[in-house]
Scaffold this motif. Structure first.
Motif, PDB file in Angstrom:
ATOM      1  N   ALA A   1       0.727  -1.079   0.052  1.00  0.00           N
ATOM      2  CA  ALA A   1      -0.120   0.141   0.015  1.00  0.00           C
ATOM      3  C   ALA A   1       0.906   1.234  -0.005  1.00  0.00           C
TER       4      ALA A   1
ATOM      5  N   ARG B   1      -6.115  -2.930  -3.360  1.00  0.00           N
ATOM      6  CA  ARG B   1      -6.391  -1.498  -3.209  1.00  0.00           C
ATOM      7  C   ARG B   1      -7.880  -1.398  -3.401  1.00  0.00           C
TER       8      ARG B   1
ATOM      9  N   VAL C   1      -0.226   4.899   3.361  1.00  0.00           N
ATOM     10  CA  VAL C   1      -1.253   4.347   2.434  1.00  0.00           C
ATOM     11  C   VAL C   1      -0.992   5.399   1.225  1.00  0.00           C
TER      12      VAL C   1
END
Length: 799
Positions: free
Chosen positions: A508, A702, A692
Motif C-alpha cells: 500500500a 487496493r 497508504v
C-alpha cells in the motif's frame, strides 16, 4: 485420467466439511477420496464434544460455526438430526490462576457475542447436582455447548454435498502425488486424477500424505482413551423425572471431562504422559480399529473424577475407547496454503476434529474461494511451522500439548518442550548476560534480562518477576544505550532489473528511493493486512526486506508469488544474517568509535564498516529512541557484538528484550503485525493512513481497501487505561457505557511514560465513557489523540 477442480484427500469431519462448503460456494468438480469409509481414522470414535470456549476469536468461531452447522443447518437441509444435544458445559477449578483464565475467556466472549457465565460454587451445584464442591473456587459455564454424533454429522455433510454435485469416493487410498504441467497428478487405487487444487485433509494420515506432497506436516497421532459406563442410577432417575440432560463438566486441574450418555456417563481422562503412536507411518490397513484398553495409565485420573462425581462409581465400565487423535505442536489445526507449493492446501492436524471440523471446512473454503481467510488465520495458518519442526520437535510438542490439554494459558506463556532449535550466533552471549529466553518461530530470543543467568519467568495473569527488570531495560534504552539480539527477523534479498516494478506494486505504500527505508503493508484481495515489510532500498536493482519471525514461510510464499512477471530473484536470508539492535541517545557515540563512515539520517540504509566488519546499517527504531539495526553475516555477529559492548561501556551500555520493546512501541502507538495488524482490518482501519499511497498506483487489495472505507466503522485507537493490579495484554472487551464496542489487540505498562496503554479496534466512533474489562474488572479508558512518548519523533530524528 479424471480432471477435477479440487481433490480432497480424507473423509473425516474436516475433509467432508470442506467438500460441503466448497459445493455451497459454487465450486465444480470437487472430489473427496477416502482410503476407507467416511469417518474412519479418528472421527468415528470421537466423543463428539462441541464447545464455544477458546482463547482466540478465530478458534472460537471455528467451534461456534460447527455448533450452528450440526445443531441447526444440517438437520434443516437433510430432514434428519445429527444427534446434537444442547446440554451446556462447565469447567470447574480450585486454582486462582484458572479463575483468571476463565475471566479472560469470558471477556473475549463478551466481544464475540457468545455468552459465557462465570460460576460460583453455589451456581455449580445448581447446574450439576451430581458434582461435589470440595475446594472449588468457581468455574465457567458455556450454555450453548453440547455434543454431536460424529458419524451422523459427517454423513449429513456428505449427503448435502453430493446432492449439490460433489463426489465422494470411498475405499480409494491415495498412492502417489506429483506436480506435472501446472496441475497435481494424484494416483489413487481406482483412478488417477489431474487436479487444479489438492487438499490434505487426511487427519491420522496427514503426515504421510504431506510427504507425498513434498510438504512437512508437523502432526503426530496420540492415543486417547475414554470410557462409557453402564446405567448410573442417579442419571437414570433424572431421566425418569424428565429433567434436563446434565451439562458436560471438565476439571482441568485433574485433567478429565464427563458428559452424560443416555442413562450413563462418559469419562475422558488426559494423562500427563501422552502415548504417541505410529509416528513414522500409520499402518496402511488401519481404519476403524481401536487399541486395547489401558486404564492403568489413567487410573489416578479416574479416581479423581469419581471423587468429584461419586455417581461415576455407581456404573460399571461398559466400553473403553482407545484410539488415535492427531496433535500439532500447539494443538491448533493446520489450515491454509501449504508452504512452497502452488494450489496445495492443508486441513488437518486437529485434535478436536469434530468440534472444529464444521467451522474449519467453512474457513478453508472461504480462503480458497476469495484468496484470503474470513478471519485472522495466524493461530491456524499451516505455515506457522517451518522445516525446523522436525520429528523430534513434533513428537515432543505433541506429548506436551496432550499433557497440557487442560493447562492454564497464560498471556506470555512459554512452554519448555521442543526448544533450542534455531539459535542466533549471539544466543550464549545473551544467556550469559541474564537473558530469559522465549520462542519465536523456532528461534530462541531474549524476552527480558534478569540480574543473573539462570532466572525463569513466573507465569501469571498479573505483574510478575519480569516487571521490574523490564522497567530497568526501558530506562537504559531511554537514557543511555542498549543492545538487543534481533536476529529472529525474517530477511529477504530481492535483486534484479525488475526491482522498481516489484516494489511499486508490492504493497500500500510507495517504495523508498535508493538509500532510504520505508514500511509497506501487503494486502489481501479483501484489503486486509497480509504482511508488513520494512523495505531497505540499497540501489535501483537491490532491496532488502525484513518482517516478523512468525511470518517467514508466509512472506516467502508471498514474495515469490509476487515475483512472477517481474525480473527479480528472491532469496531468503533469515538463517544467514544476524541483527543487532543498538538503541538509545548514546547509540551514535558508540558507533562513531568503531567506524569512519557516515552514519546517515533517520530512515536511511547504508553498507558501512564497523569494527572492521561489513555491516548493513538501518537507521530505524521500533522503540522510539535513536538507534540502528545492524545486519551482519552470521559468522561476524559475535565479533561485532563484543566491539559494540566494549565501546559502550563508557556510556553505561545495557540490554533489552522483546517485553521491553513491546512496552516501548506501545508508547509510540506503533502497530504490531500479527497482533494489531491482521487480515481482518485494512491499513486505513488500523490508523495507518500515512502509510497508504493509493492514488495513481496499482497493488493487490487496493480497490477493496478503498471500498471498505465507507462501509466499515472499525478504527484502531490508542487508549490510556486506568491503572490497576493487572495490565492489559489482548482480547479484553472495550465498553462504551454498557455496550461492547471493541476489543484490545495488545497492551502493556509504558515505563517511560508511567501510563497503562492498549491498542484496540472500535466498531463505532465512541470516545466517551469508555472502559475495558480486564479479568472481570472494569477499568476506565480514554482515547489518546497522539502517542504519549515523543509524538513528533524528535528523539529519533535528532539522535
Amino acid at each position: 485420467m479424471s480432471d477435477v477442480q479440487v481433490l480432497i484427500i480424507g473423509g473425516g469431519a474436516m475433509g467432508t466439511s470442506l467438500l460441503y462448503h466448497l459445493v455451497k460456494a459454487g465450486w465444480q468438480d470437487v472430489v473427496l477420496v477416502e482410503k476407507n469409509d467416511l469417518t474412519h481414522g479418528s472421527t468415528w470414535h470421537a466423543a463428539g464434544l462441541c464447545t464455544h470456549f477458546a482463547h482466540n476469536p478465530t478458534i472460537q468461531e471455528l467451534r461456534a460455526t460447527s455448533v450452528r452447522l450440526y445443531r441447526d443447518i444440517l438437520p434443516e437441509e437433510t430432514g434428519q438430526s445429527c444427534g446434537f444435544h444442547r446440554s451446556g458445559a462447565m469447567r470447574i477449578t480450585r486454582n486462582p490462576d484458572r479463575m483468571d483464565e476463565f475471566a479472560h475467556v469470558a471477556g473475549l466472549s463478551d466481544f464475540t457475542g457468545y455468552p459465557l457465565e462465570l460460576l460460583t460454587p453455589e451456581r455449580i451445584a445448581e447446574l450439576h447436582p451430581l458434582a461435589r464442591l470440595d475446594g472449588l473456587l468457581g468455574g465457567i459455564y458455556e450454555p450453548d455447548d453440547g455434543h454431536v454424533d460424529p458419524s451422523l454429522a459427517t454423513n449429513a455433510m456428505a449427503q448435502v454435498a453430493q446432492r449439490g454435485g460433489g463426489t465422494v469416493r470411498r475405499y480409494e487410498p491415495v498412492q502417489a502425488i506429483r506436480r506435472e504441467g501446472g496441475a497435481w497428478i494424484v494416483e489413487a487405487s481406482k483412478a488417477t486424477y489431474r487436479a487444479q487444487h489438492i487438499v490434505n485433509a487426511a487427519g491420522t494420515w496427514g503426515f504421510e500424505v504431506g510427504q507425498m506432497m513434498g510438504v512437512n506436516v508437523p502432526s503426530v497421532p496420540v492415543l486417547h482413551q475414554y470410557l462409557v459406563t453402564d446405567t448410573v442410577e442417579a442419571v437414570a432417575d433424572r431421566q425418569a423425572r424428565g429433567l434436563a440432560e446434565l451439562p458436560m463438566i471438565r476439571d482441568p486441574e485433574e485433567s478429565w471431562y464427563v458428559r452424560q450418555e443416555r442413562d450413563g456417563l462418559i469419562l475422558g481422562p488426559y494423562e500427563r504422559e501422552a502415548q504417541v503412536w505410529s509416528v513414522d507411518g500409520v499402518p496402511p490397513e488401519f481404519g476403524a480399529e481401536l487399541m486395547p484398553p489401558d486404564l492403568d495409565r489413567v487410573e489416578h485420573i479416574i479416581e479423581a473424577a469419581m471423587a468429584r462425581i461419586p455417581a461415576l462409581g455407581e456404573g460399571g465400565v461398559k466400553t473403553v475407547v482407545n484410539g488415535p487423535i492427531t496433535f500439532t505442536p500447539d494443538a491448533n489445526p493446520l489450515i491454509g496454503p501449504a508452504h512452497g507449493v502452488e494450489n496445495a492446501w492443508l486441513l488437518t492436524g486437529s485434535s478436536m476434529g469434530v468440534m472444529e471440523g464444521g467451522g474449519a471446512g467453512w474457513f478453508l473454503a472461504h480462503w480458497m474461494t476469495y484468496g484470503a481467510p474470513p478471519m485472522d488465520a495466524l493461530a491456524v495458518d499451516s505455515r506457522r511451522f517451518g522445516a525446523w519442526a522436525d520429528r523430534d520437535y513434533r513428537v515432543a510438542k505433541a506429548v506436551e500439548c496432550f499433557g497440557l490439554q487442560f493447562g492454564v494459558h497464560y498471556p506470555y506463556e512459554e512452554r519448555p518442550a521442543g526448544r533450542g532449535l534455531r539459535l542466533s550466533p549471539l544466543h550464549e552471549h545473551m544467556r550469559a548476560r541474564g537473558a530469559v529466553m522465549g520462542a519465536a518461530h523456532g528461534w530462541e530470543r531474549p524476552n527480558w534480562f534478569a540480574d543473573a543467568p539462570g532466572a525463569v519467568a513466573v507465569e501469571s495473569f498479573r505483574r510478575t518477576n519480569w516487571f521490574a527488570p523490564v522497567a530497568r531495560e526501558c530506562e537504559t534504552v531511554a537514557s543511555r544505550v542498549a543492545l538487543a539480539d534481533l536476529s529472529v527477523f525474517s530477511k529477504f534479498e530481492v535483486t534484479g532489473p525488475g526491482v522498481p516494478g516489484f516494489l511499486d506494486t508490492l504493497g500500500a505504500n510507495r517504495a523508498p528511493r535508493a538509500g532510504r527505508i520505508g514500511l509497506t503493508h501487503v494486502l489481501t484481495p479483501a484489503g486486509g493486512v497480509a504482511s508488513e515489510f520494512t523495505v531497505a532500498r540499497l540501489s535501483g536493482t537491490h532491496a532488502y526486506l525484513t518482517s516478523a519471525a512468525a511470518a517467514e514461510e508466509m512472506d516467502d510464499d508471498l514474495l515469490r508469488a509476487h515475483a512472477t512477471g517481474h525480473e527479480v530473484e528472491v532469496v531468503n536470508r533469515s538463517e544467514d544474517l544476524a541483527v543487532i539492535g543498538l538503541m538509545g541517545p548514546k547509540a551514535r557515540a558508540v558507533l562513531e568509535v568503531l567506524t569512519e563512515d557516515s552514519l546517515g539520517a533517520w530512515l536511511s540504509v547504508q553498507e558501512i564498516t564497523v569494527a572492521g566488519l561489513p555491516v548493513r546499517a538501518l537507521r530505524v527504531s521500533y522503540v522510539g529512541e535513536p538507534g540502528w539495526e545492524l545486519h551482519v553475516a552470521r559468522d561476524d555477529a559475535v565479533t561485532l557484538f563484543d566491539a559494540l559492548e566494549a565501546a559502550g561501556q563508557a556510556h553505561g551500555i545495557g540490554y533489552y528484550g522483546a517485553y521491553a520493546a513491546n512496552a516501548m512501541r506501545l508508547e509510540k502507538g506503533y502497530r504490531g503485525w500479527g497482533a494489531d495488524l491482521t487480515t481482518e482490518r485494512t491499513p486505513l482501519d488500523s490508523g495507518l493512513d500515512y502509510l497508504v499511497a493509493a492514488e495513481g498506483r496499482d497493488f493487490a487489495g487496493r480497490e477493496a481497501m478503498l471500498a471498505r472505507q465507507g462501509d466499515s466503522a472499525w478504527s484502531m485507537v490508542l487508549l490510556e487505561v486506568e491503572p490497576g493490579e493487572v495490565d492489559p495484554f489482548y482480547a479484553h472487551p472495550v465498553y462504551c457505557g454498557a455496550r461492547v464496542v471493541g476489543v484490545v489487540t495488545s497492551g502493556a505498562y509504558g515505563h517511560r511514560t508511567g501510563k497503562v496503554l492498549a491498542l484496540a479496534y472500535l466498531r463505532e466512533p465512541a470516545r466517551d465513557d469508555l472502559s475495558l474489562r480486564i479479568l472481570g474488572q472494569a477499568r476506565a479508558a480514554r482515547v489518546l489523540d497522539v502517542a504519549p512518548y515523543d509524538p513528533e519523533n524528535a528523539r529519533m530524528r535528532d539522535g
